[in-house]
Design a protein around this motif. Structure first.
Motif, PDB file in Angstrom:
ATOM      1  N   MET A 108       0.810  -1.211   0.000  1.00 50.47           N
ATOM      2  CA  MET A 108       0.000   0.000   0.000  1.00 50.47           C
ATOM      3  C   MET A 108       0.855   1.278   0.000  1.00 50.47           C
ATOM      4  O   MET A 108       0.320   2.381  -0.117  1.00 50.47           O
ATOM      5  CB  MET A 108      -0.910   0.029   1.240  1.00 50.47           C
ATOM      6  CG  MET A 108      -1.957  -1.078   1.254  1.00 50.47           C
ATOM      7  SD  MET A 108      -2.914  -1.074   2.798  1.00 50.47           S
ATOM      8  CE  MET A 108      -3.678   0.548   2.691  1.00 50.47           C
ATOM      9  N   HIS A 109       2.186   1.120   0.158  1.00 55.87           N
ATOM     10  CA  HIS A 109       3.088   2.282   0.268  1.00 55.87           C
ATOM     11  C   HIS A 109       2.660   3.190   1.419  1.00 55.87           C
ATOM     12  O   HIS A 109       2.735   4.428   1.320  1.00 55.87           O
ATOM     13  CB  HIS A 109       3.120   3.073  -1.052  1.00 55.87           C
ATOM     14  CG  HIS A 109       3.499   2.230  -2.238  1.00 55.87           C
ATOM     15  ND1 HIS A 109       4.766   1.727  -2.414  1.00 55.87           N
ATOM     16  CD2 HIS A 109       2.763   1.793  -3.295  1.00 55.87           C
ATOM     17  CE1 HIS A 109       4.809   1.012  -3.536  1.00 55.87           C
ATOM     18  NE2 HIS A 109       3.586   1.027  -4.096  1.00 55.87           N
ATOM     19  N   ALA A 110       2.181   2.551   2.519  1.00 53.21           N
ATOM     20  CA  ALA A 110       1.722   3.338   3.670  1.00 53.21           C
ATOM     21  C   ALA A 110       2.915   3.806   4.498  1.00 53.21           C
ATOM     22  O   ALA A 110       3.896   3.078   4.676  1.00 53.21           O
ATOM     23  CB  ALA A 110       0.786   2.494   4.546  1.00 53.21           C
ATOM     24  N   ASN A 111       2.818   5.026   5.006  1.00 49.59           N
ATOM     25  CA  ASN A 111       3.883   5.619   5.822  1.00 49.59           C
ATOM     26  C   ASN A 111       3.654   5.230   7.290  1.00 49.59           C
ATOM     27  O   ASN A 111       3.386   6.064   8.147  1.00 49.59           O
ATOM     28  CB  ASN A 111       3.897   7.137   5.651  1.00 49.59           C
ATOM     29  CG  ASN A 111       5.066   7.774   6.391  1.00 49.59           C
ATOM     30  OD1 ASN A 111       6.069   7.110   6.689  1.00 49.59           O
ATOM     31  ND2 ASN A 111       4.941   9.057   6.706  1.00 49.59           N
ATOM     32  N   VAL A 112       3.739   3.935   7.557  1.00 49.41           N
ATOM     33  CA  VAL A 112       3.458   3.400   8.895  1.00 49.41           C
ATOM     34  C   VAL A 112       4.593   2.475   9.302  1.00 49.41           C
ATOM     35  O   VAL A 112       4.918   1.528   8.574  1.00 49.41           O
ATOM     36  CB  VAL A 112       2.115   2.628   8.914  1.00 49.41           C
ATOM     37  CG1 VAL A 112       1.905   1.956  10.278  1.00 49.41           C
ATOM     38  CG2 VAL A 112       0.953   3.564   8.591  1.00 49.41           C
ATOM     39  N   ASN A 113       5.187   2.772  10.437  1.00 50.60           N
ATOM     40  CA  ASN A 113       6.215   1.892  11.012  1.00 50.60           C
ATOM     41  C   ASN A 113       5.521   1.033  12.071  1.00 50.60           C
ATOM     42  O   ASN A 113       5.449   1.370  13.237  1.00 50.60           O
ATOM     43  CB  ASN A 113       7.349   2.716  11.628  1.00 50.60           C
ATOM     44  CG  ASN A 113       8.539   1.875  11.999  1.00 50.60           C
ATOM     45  OD1 ASN A 113       8.622   0.696  11.654  1.00 50.60           O
ATOM     46  ND2 ASN A 113       9.479   2.461  12.724  1.00 50.60           N
ATOM     47  N   TRP A 114       4.999  -0.105  11.628  1.00 50.09           N
ATOM     48  CA  TRP A 114       4.113  -0.933  12.449  1.00 50.09           C
ATOM     49  C   TRP A 114       4.855  -1.580  13.619  1.00 50.09           C
ATOM     50  O   TRP A 114       5.962  -2.095  13.475  1.00 50.09           O
ATOM     51  CB  TRP A 114       3.457  -1.995  11.572  1.00 50.09           C
ATOM     52  CG  TRP A 114       2.394  -2.815  12.251  1.00 50.09           C
ATOM     53  CD1 TRP A 114       1.473  -2.370  13.126  1.00 50.09           C
ATOM     54  CD2 TRP A 114       2.158  -4.214  12.069  1.00 50.09           C
ATOM     55  NE1 TRP A 114       0.649  -3.398  13.517  1.00 50.09           N
ATOM     56  CE2 TRP A 114       1.045  -4.547  12.887  1.00 50.09           C
ATOM     57  CE3 TRP A 114       2.744  -5.209  11.293  1.00 50.09           C
ATOM     58  CZ2 TRP A 114       0.525  -5.849  12.958  1.00 50.09           C
ATOM     59  CZ3 TRP A 114       2.233  -6.498  11.344  1.00 50.09           C
ATOM     60  CH2 TRP A 114       1.142  -6.807  12.179  1.00 50.09           C
TER      61      TRP A 114
END
Length: 910
Positions: free
Chosen positions: A21-27
């Motif tokens: 998703m190219h999400a800017n999330v550092n899970w």
């Protein structure tokens, strides 16, 4: 809010999703279920999935997550509920880069299968994804909660069912065995208690050789048992906790006689423990002189009820035969006499044991003194010699015979003196050093008076020199000096004691100096360190007067430090402290002995109220509040926490109002329209209202829930029966065969069985046991087909014996079987089932001919065990929620009232 930690599989899946998703999330690897959201918690930005709006978005949110509230995702149900996200949002097109081929109807079916196990119905469309439980809409958070609770419910159900075990016919069997008896001290007997009024005795278990434990019953409270000889009232019984066995002598006999009744629970520990508790209720540890008796009063002729006191019986112990003496010892061991009598007679009994043992095992040549037997033997030899001399010379005069006698007596006297000297030497050599000093009646003082004064003076000078430098000696050197003094013989005992006292004084001074140093080193430490040092000094083996001042000074410093630390702890209390931390603080404050907490009481109470208010709110916010049971459980949990009444009462009122409203809805739904109800419908509604503790919509799931429970019960039963049959075949020496199959019931229930484990069994069941009943599981399958398909052979279940041959197949009810036998003749070799109506049927088998008889014997015994199954194991009985007359689940005993069986002690009857 529910917080879940992703396992390795989920972590990999959703990390790939975030990347796609190219999400800017550092899970962080945490899922948060909140209302209708699933949140992938990030270090800064988090990823939100919203079921109501179908949106997937990033956002910054600060969620209060506590480590102790994070749950695992190791259960398949929880993982499946989370993975539904991928299909649902993928189909909606809101996850970039993810494509789902299935249509909406197929997905709805798939979600239905996933959620069926937790009794939730999905409704998935192109516009929304909703969830329903018992007809009411719930949130995604509720779905997660249901998946977690399903895991806990299965675990609790397994724990409860595992305790039930197989059934037992509680009838004591007759047996004969040998019980070894060993001597036990009072301390050894006290150490081996197992509770329930059983106490350790000297008898050993014939099976494992461990010590038995005995129980005795007072008159009028005898324990009643059933035996092949009729009902017996027990005055005494023994048990072996390791073997799960009970032993008791037959009426009017002793346990030591070996003629007994036996109750063996084998591997069923729970059944043994229940029976142990049942037997222990009326037992006591008081001597009684009674035997076990038949309930009908039968007793052998010549048996006396009255028992003589032990003191009288011990008056003429040497006159007892070995058998009578052994019987007396057995009676003592079996509690026939009071402990006071045993203690009074113990010396005489022990002396008699030694005398008898010596007579049996010690040869005359090994004795140090001339015994009475030797003297009698010598006199016999003397008479024999006189007789021989008389025969040689019949006219020998009397004086000559007397001369011979006198010569013999002189020789005898010389032998006696020689033995006495040898014995004296032996005694002298074996004396202790301090006893060896007494020679010829001289005292130790007289001996030391004869010691060379020069040597004594030299010893004194040596020790004076050593004591002059004792302060510089090491611990090892002081120990060596002490050892040397203790064995010194050149100086008198009085002088030696003076030196030892001086040495002890120096050792104490050295210890005191070390303790002073330790106390000084902790002066600037915290209270815990000072307390530990204080305890070490108090426990040190020194005269109290030497360490009194040191302890007093250290205690004053401890008090000052304690008051300082208490003030700091209370002063640093955070304003938002939760209840657990508050209780931890109170426990910490208890460690400070002697500190007055009155100045801090108001602040502590205020902090306690704030902490309790916060915990009450958290419990209510985080609890599931859907059903009546949920609310009842919430109320009970609030009660268990013992909050301040003024804080929790308003919440109790709110919960009770909701429960009341739910009850009204329940009654309205059950009754419907009473004007149009038939009599049967009205009675049915009445019973449901009278007996049903749940909401009406939960009744819709009753059959499914019951089915799951009954499956679990029957699965456990099947597994235990499989193990029992396996063990019995193995004990009979039946060789393992590839034609024999045992049903892996638990694996099947948990869906862990591999296809090859069940394919033959499944084919056999489908081929010739298709008419099997609900929850009827196979125990044992024998496959005699040539292609190993399972088409021919036998199937044994708890209810039926199915068999199939090339020409025919048939079913025999287990209760109708009379016996199973084997024939080893050439013409009629085989295994035969004889029914109670006389019909005899040959059934397939797959064992070697030499094992045929043993194999048939095992099956015969196992069939008879199945026939003993109580009615309480039948599905019709289990399906009923309440019973007017109770049939014990374990032993089948029928009684009224209470859930504990009065015959075997089983506790879960209902």
């Amino acid at each position: 809010m529910i917080v879940l930690k992703a396992d390795s599989e989920l972590k990999m899946t959703f990390e790939r999703l975030i990347k796609t998703m190219h999400a800017n999330v550092n899970w962080t690897g945490l899922f948060v279920a909140l209302d209708n959201y699933l949140i992938l918690q990030g270090e800064v930005r988090s990823l939100f999935f919203h079921f109501d709006s179908r949106k997937v978005a990033e956002n910054i949110v600060d969620l209060p997550i506590k480590e102790d509230e994070i749950k695992d995702t190791d259960e398949a149900a929880v993982r499946d509920v989370i993975n539904m996200i991928l299909y649902a949002f993928g189909k909606w097109g809101t996850i970039q880069g993810l494509r789902v081929e299935k249509n909406t109807e197929q997905l709805n079916t798939l979600f239905g299968h996933v959620l069926a196990g937790i009794y939730i119905e999905p409704e998935y469309t192109t516009q929304y994804f909703r969830f329903y439980h018992a007809g009411k809409r719930i949130t995604y958070e509720d779905v997660i909660q249901a998946a977690l609770e399903a895991k806990e419910a299965v675990q609790k159900e397994e724990e409860a069912d595992e305790e039930q075990g197989l059934w037992h016919k509680v009838e004591w069997k007759m047996a004969h065995t040998v019980f070894e008896r060993i001597e036990l001290s009072l301390s050894e007997r006290a150490k081996g208690r197992i509770g329930n009024n059983f106490y350790k005795v000297g008898y050993r278990c014939p099976k494992c050789k461990g010590n038995l434990h005995m129980i005795m019953y007072p008159k009028g409270k005898e324990f009643r048992i059933e035996t092949p000889e009729g009902v017996v009232l027990l005055a005494k019984a023994c048990t072996c906790a390791a073997c799960h066995r009970f032993y008791t002598p037959r009426p009017w006999k002793l346990l030591g006689d070996g003629d007994i009744y036996l109750m063996d629970f084998e591997e069923d520990k729970k059944a043994y423990e229940d029976y142990l508790e049942l037997m222990g209720r009326n037992g006591e540890h008081e001597a009684n002189s009674r035997y076990n008796e038949y309930e009908d009063g039968r007793k052998p002729a010549g048996v006396e009820d009255e028992q003589q006191p032990l003191e009288e019986l011990c008056e003429d112990l040497p006159e007892y035969s070995d058998a009578d003496f052994e019987e007396l010892l057995n009676k003592i061991e079996e509690g026939f006499f009071p402990e006071s009598s045993i203690a009074a007679c113990e010396p005489g009994i022990q002396e008699e044991k030694k005398r008898r043992k010596k007579l049996k095992s010690t040869p005359a040549s090994d004795q140090d003194e001339v015994t009475d037997d030797e003297e009698e033997q010598d006199e016999s030899k003397n008479r024999h010699a006189e007789k021989q001399h008389g025969n040689e010379s019949a006219g020998e005069s009397g004086w000559k015979r007397n001369e011979h006698k006198k010569q013999y007596e002189d020789v005898r006297q010389n032998e006696m003196e020689s033995r006495h000297v040898n014995a004296s030497r032996y005694e002298s050599d074996s004396r202790q050093p301090h006893e060896a000093g007494r020679i010829g009646g001289e005292s130790s003082d007289e001996k030391y008076a004869q010691v060379n004064d020069a040597e004594a003076q030299k010893a004194r000078e040596t020790y004076q020199a050593k004591f002059g430098v004792a302060d510089r000696m090491s611990e090892r050197q002081l120990s060596e000096l002490k050892h040397q003094l203790m064995h010194e013989t050149r100086i008198s005992p009085e002088e030696r004691k003076q030196y030892l006292d001086m040495l002890e004084e120096k050792e104490q001074d050295r210890k005191l100096a070390a303790l002073n140093k330790k106390a000084e080193s902790c002066a600037d430490k915290n209270y815990a360190v000072m307390r530990r040092v204080y305890d070490e000094i108090a426990e040190e083996k020194l005269p109290q007067e030497k360490k009194q001042n040191l302890l007093l000074n250290l205690k004053q410093k401890m008090q000052t430090q304690a008051e300082r630390e208490v003030a700091e702890l209370v002063g640093k209390m955070p304003p938002n402290m939760d209840r657990a931390r508050y209780h931890a603080l109170r426990e910490k404050l208890k460690e400070y002995e002697g500190v007055d907490l009155t100045p801090y009481q108001e602040r502590l109470e205020s902090q306690k109220n704030l902490a309790e208010q916060q915990e009450i709110k958290n419990m209510i916010r985080q609890s599931r509040k859907i059903t009546r049971d949920d609310l009842t459980e919430l109320k009970e949990r609030l009660k268990e926490k013992e909050f301040e009444p003024g804080l929790v009462l308003p919440y109790f009122e709110q919960i009770e109002n909701k429960i009341r409203q739910m009850d009204e809805n329940e009654i309205a739904e059950i009754t419907g329209d009473p004007a149009h109800m038939s009599f049967d419908e009205g009675m049915d509604a009445y019973q449901k209202i009278a007996e049903g503790p749940y909401l009406p919509d939960l009744k819709d799931n009753a059959l499914e829930l019951l089915s799951r429970r009954l499956s679990k019960i029957k699965t456990d039963e099947c597994e235990q029966l499989v193990n029992k049959l396996k063990n019995e075949l193995e004990e009979a020496g039946i060789t393992e065969s590839q034609k024999h199959y045992f049903y892996p019931a638990r694996k099947v229930l948990l869906k862990q069985a591999a296809p090859q484990e069940t394919e033959v069994i499944d084919y056999a069941m489908a081929s010739y046991a298709a008419g099997n009943g609900l929850f009827e599981y196979p125990i044992f399958v024998v496959d005699t087909s040539r292609n190993n398909s399972g088409k021919e052979g036998i199937i044994l279940t708890p209810e039926h014996l199915y068999y199939s041959t090339l020409m025919t197949s048939y079913r025999i009810d287990v209760p109708s079987i009379d016996e199973i036998t084997a024939s080893t003749g050439l013409l009629n070799r085989g295994v035969y089932v004889t029914e109670k109506n006389g019909k005899k049927t040959k059934i397939p088998y797959a064992v070697e001919n030499k094992q045929l008889t043993a194999y048939a014997g095992v099956l015969n015994e196992f069939i008879h065990y199945l026939q003993e199954k109580p009615d309480s194991r039948n599905i019709s009985y289990l399906a009923k929620e309440k019973h007017d007359t109770i049939c014990c689940f374990r032993c089948g005993y029928v009684y009224k009232g209470g859930n504990i069986c009065p015959k075997c002690g089983f506790k879960n009857n209902a």
